[in-house]
Structures are given as C-alpha cells and as structure tokens.
Design an enzyme around this catalytic site. Structure first.
Site, mmCIF file in Angstrom:
data_model
loop_
_atom_site.group_PDB
_atom_site.id
_atom_site.type_symbol
_atom_site.label_atom_id
_atom_site.label_comp_id
_atom_site.label_asym_id
_atom_site.label_seq_id
_atom_site.Cartn_x
_atom_site.Cartn_y
_atom_site.Cartn_z
ATOM 1 C CB ALA A 77 -0.955 -0.021 1.196
ATOM 2 C CB CYS B 210 -8.060 -5.287 5.481
ATOM 3 S SG CYS B 210 -6.942 -4.062 6.208
ATOM 4 C CD1 TRP C 297 -33.655 13.128 20.097
ATOM 5 C CD2 TRP C 297 -31.541 13.861 20.050
ATOM 6 N NE1 TRP C 297 -33.678 14.457 20.414
ATOM 7 C CE2 TRP C 297 -32.390 14.943 20.400
ATOM 8 C CE3 TRP C 297 -30.168 14.102 19.952
ATOM 9 C CZ2 TRP C 297 -31.909 16.225 20.649
ATOM 10 C CZ3 TRP C 297 -29.689 15.367 20.203
ATOM 11 C CH2 TRP C 297 -30.546 16.418 20.547
#
Length: 467
Positions: free
Chosen positions: A21, A55, A448
């Site tokens: 990466a 991953c 909420w």
C-alpha cells in the site's frame, strides 16, 4: 555475486522498498507528478504480489471473497506499464545511507546487486508476532499477513481431514479468522491472553464481542497464555497447550498482532521510536534525513487526541502515507497531520468500531475523563429491522472535549463511528456534537442518532462533574 555500482545517470532515481500500500502509492503518486524522462522509479518487493488488501484475507479464507485476485488492486504488470521498474521476489537486505544505495537479493536466482538512489522510500510494513514456543514452526501453524500466507492456509485447510481449529489471539485478525474458520465448517477455539476479546476496546465493550463469538459456536478461552504447540508423530501440529489445558487442533492460526518491520532501518542507523516504528516528520520524511521517507505499518504516527506517538497498522493510513510521500518525493508538497485511531470490524453480523482513546489510553496520557454508555437502536424502534446498539463515549473532565467512542451493534452500527472520528479530528466537545445536523429517517436512525444520545449524556456528565 554481482556487487557492481549502477552506471552514471542523468535523471533522478527514486527507490522504493516494499511493494504494497504505502510503497506503491508513493511510487504511483510520484509518477503522476514527474514523467520517466525526469524521474526513474525502482521498486523492490520480496513477495509474489503488489498492492493487495491484507485486510481482505480473512474474508477470502472464509469464502466471502471467492478469488484471491480480487484482493489485488494493481498487478506488477500494471505498475510496470506506468514506467515503474518493479522487481518482484527481490528483497532489500541492506540500506547504505552514507553511500545512498541499497543491496537487494533476487530470491529465486540467489544473486545480489547494489542500486543507488537519489531518494528512498521505506515501506517495509509490519511482521506478525510469532512467539518463541515449542512447535510454532510445525506444519499446520499459520500466520496471516500476505496473500502467500492466505494461500498456504487455504492449502492446509483443503488437505486436512480434521475439522478442529485453534486461533491464538483475539484481536482484529484473530476474531476475523475465527469467523472465517467457522464459515469453513471448523470447530473453532480462540485462546486469548486478555480477559476479553478485542483489546482495542474497553473490557466492558469487549464483553459484548465475547457474547457474540460464543453465540456463533466459538469456544472462548480467556486469560490463557499459550505455552507450547504440541505435534504428532508426523511432525504436524496436534494441540495448543496452556498452563492449565490442551486444545486439540488440526490447524492453528496465529492472530497475536504485528510489530513494525524496521530491521533494515535499524541496521542503517535510522531513528526508531518507543513502539519500534520509524520516526518521521509531518512530510513523512525520516527524521534527520532529507531524501529518505517512510510510511505504512513500519512507522509511528501522531495521535491527535493524546498528542503521543503510536503504532497503528492500518491500510487506510498506509495509503495516505504513500500519497503524501509520493507528492513530496515527486517535487510537490503535502503533510500528514496524524490520526485518531479509527477502526471497524465484525463478527458475523455484529459490527465493532472504535475511534480515539480507550480508558487506559486516557489514563496513560494523564487525562481525566468521564464515561457514559447508552443503549439504542440502529433504526427507529418501530421500524422493521431495528437492532440494538451500544455506544460508549469518553469526554475530558471540565472541558468536555471528546476523547473516544466505541460502538458495538448490528447492521448500521459500525460506520457511525465516522461521526465521532470527524468530531475528534475537529477537536469538538460533546456539547458541540449534540448540535450536529445528521441525516434522519426511520429506516436509517432514531430521531436522535445513538452517537448524539451518547453526546447528550456525556454533556450532562461533564456538567455534573464540574458542578
């Protein structure tokens, strides 16, 4: 052995050590900024693959991802098509900082040669922790860090008649591999040194993960230190031993964690921090070295919440590091300010997320804080599919500054942590968070949102504590 120097050059050379990466993101970004007539790029990778998603390996092993190659973002051939001289199966074994060169070994041919550089990128990643235990190198014992590791594990699973697996460790990789092996039809035991799985969470939140894992049929053995891996007459692993018991195993997966791979850097005299990672400035330049950069799992990063350096090996950081390094090595300018430590995972349909500090992180940093925990639902309670969700929030005493959030729940729980990650990065207080204008509709959230419910409760706790 060929140890000759490279010929004189009329263009700059960027050498990249590590082809995943950070390394290949850096190479690609530098190439975008400067063409091959100005900048030569040579990259070394000791494995068989580049730019792959480590991953994704547990999901490939578990069958969710059907093919290995789907985990490869860009092949060696694609990198070479962009005028990057990518040398596979070639391991850099020495960095000569004074001479501005690296010594590399062709792992197939066995030959070695020196390559000089004008600019150097170190992206050597991390290495799995492999405990010094009897039997740890026996056939049937696997670490899972690269695609080669994943393939070796799948080959073992295909060739093994028994269906008993033991996972050593209950961090991200351990938990995800336990689920993958359950999906493969194995009887799975997880041996964990800690009191609860997922030490990246506080124990009270880890307990929720423990309950979910046992609900999947996984046998959890906590507070247990592995003392040996027992082998049979054929030399293959047969059991995992602790001080108190033995657990039969036809295959063992090590999920104990990783350490920064800085062997080369240490030998070259480059600066390493308390956590074993290379030390860099905001431009990802190795401290004290104008033309050497480092990024990915081999470096330490600034924690924006505690102000301390940490080692957080995540692909999100590695790709960002590569972009920053490539911009700077390519003649541009960019900086990497730091991280808040956001991560998300899952066990079956249970989503696990965290960002910021745990209680012990805050204690270590000398911060005083209040904690609140709320129970809510992923959708409006009356809407079909609403699932329970637990949110834990830490806020600094008196100031009310958000310090950390942990979330455990079903569908729709995990990515809510991104709200907290943005708030942490912005340095918001929990009271300021209560005014966030978040999207609402019954299929997506209660009126909420659970994160805002926690922020309201934390605000009340801060006020009460300051009264």
């Amino acid at each position: 052995m060929n140890m000759s120097r490279t010929e004189e050059r009329s263009r700059e050379r960027l050498v990249v050590v590590g082809g995943d990466a950070a390394g290949m993101s850096a190479a690609s970004q530098a190439r975008r900024l400067r063409g091959p007539e100005e900048l030569e790029i040579v990259a070394f990778e000791r494995g068989h693959f580049t730019s792959f998603s480590a991953c994704g390996i547990p999901y490939w092993v578990g069958g969710d991802v059907p093919e290995r190659d789907r985990l490869v973002a860009r092949s060696p051939e694609e990198h070479r098509a962009r005028a990057i001289d990518l040398r596979m199966r070639t391991e850099v074994v020495e960095i000569d900082v004074t001479g501005a060169r690296v010594r590399a070994r062709d792992l197939d041919a066995g030959t070695e040669s020196w390559t000089s550089y004008d600019k150097l990128v170190i992206a050597t990643g991390a290495r799995p922790i492999r405990p010094d235990l009897p039997g740890v190198d026996a056939p049937g014992v696997h670490g899972v860090q690269t695609l080669d590791d994943g393939q070796a594990l799948l080959d073992t699973l295909a060739a093994t008649e028994g269906r008993r697996a033991v996972v050593v460790g209950a961090g991200y990789i351990g938990v995800e591999m336990a689920e993958a092996l359950i999906n493969r039809g194995y009887e799975v035991t997880v041996v964990n040194r800690g009191g609860e799985p997922m030490s990246t969470l506080d124990p009270d939140m880890g307990r929720l993960v423990h309950k979910a894992m046992t609900g999947l049929g996984i046998t959890m053995v906590d507070d247990a230190e592995v003392t040996a891996l027992r082998t049979g007459a054929d030399g293959r692993v047969r059991a995992v031993a602790t001080k108190d018991a033995e657990y039969p195993a036809d295959v063992v997966v090590l999920g104990i964690g990783v350490r920064p791979e800085t062997t080369l850097a240490r030998a070259a005299g480059l600066p390493v921090g308390d956590h074993g990672g290379l030390l860099t400035d905001l431009a990802m330049r190795v401290r004290g070295h104008e033309n050497i950069w480092a990024g990915g799992d081999c470096v330490e990063v600034l924690d924006l919440v505690s102000g301390s350096l940490r080692h957080i090996p995540l692909g999100t950081h590695a790709n960002k590091h590569g972009q920053i390094i490539g911009a700077n090595a390519g003649g541009g300018y960019a900086t990497f300010p730091g991280v808040v430590g956001t991560a998300v995972s899952k066990v079956c349909d249970l989503e696990i997320a965290r960002t910021g500090l745990r209680e012990k992180d805050a204690d270590r940093a000398g911060l005083q804080y209040v904690t609140v925990t709320v129970e809510s639902t992923s959708r409006a309670g009356y809407y079909p599919g609403a699932a329970p969700m637990t949110v834990k929030m830490l806020a600094e005493r008196r100031t009310g500054r958000l310090l950390g959030v942990q979330i455990v729940g079903r569908e729709g729980a995990g990515k809510r942590v991104d709200i907290a990650a943005v708030a942490l990065t912005a340095g918001m207080t929990v009271e300021q968070m209560t005014a966030l204008d978040l999207g609402y509709a019954p299929p997506f959230s209660p009126v909420w949102d659970p994160v805002l419910v926690a922020a309201r409760k934390a605000t009340a706790a801060v006020r009460s504590d300051s009264a």
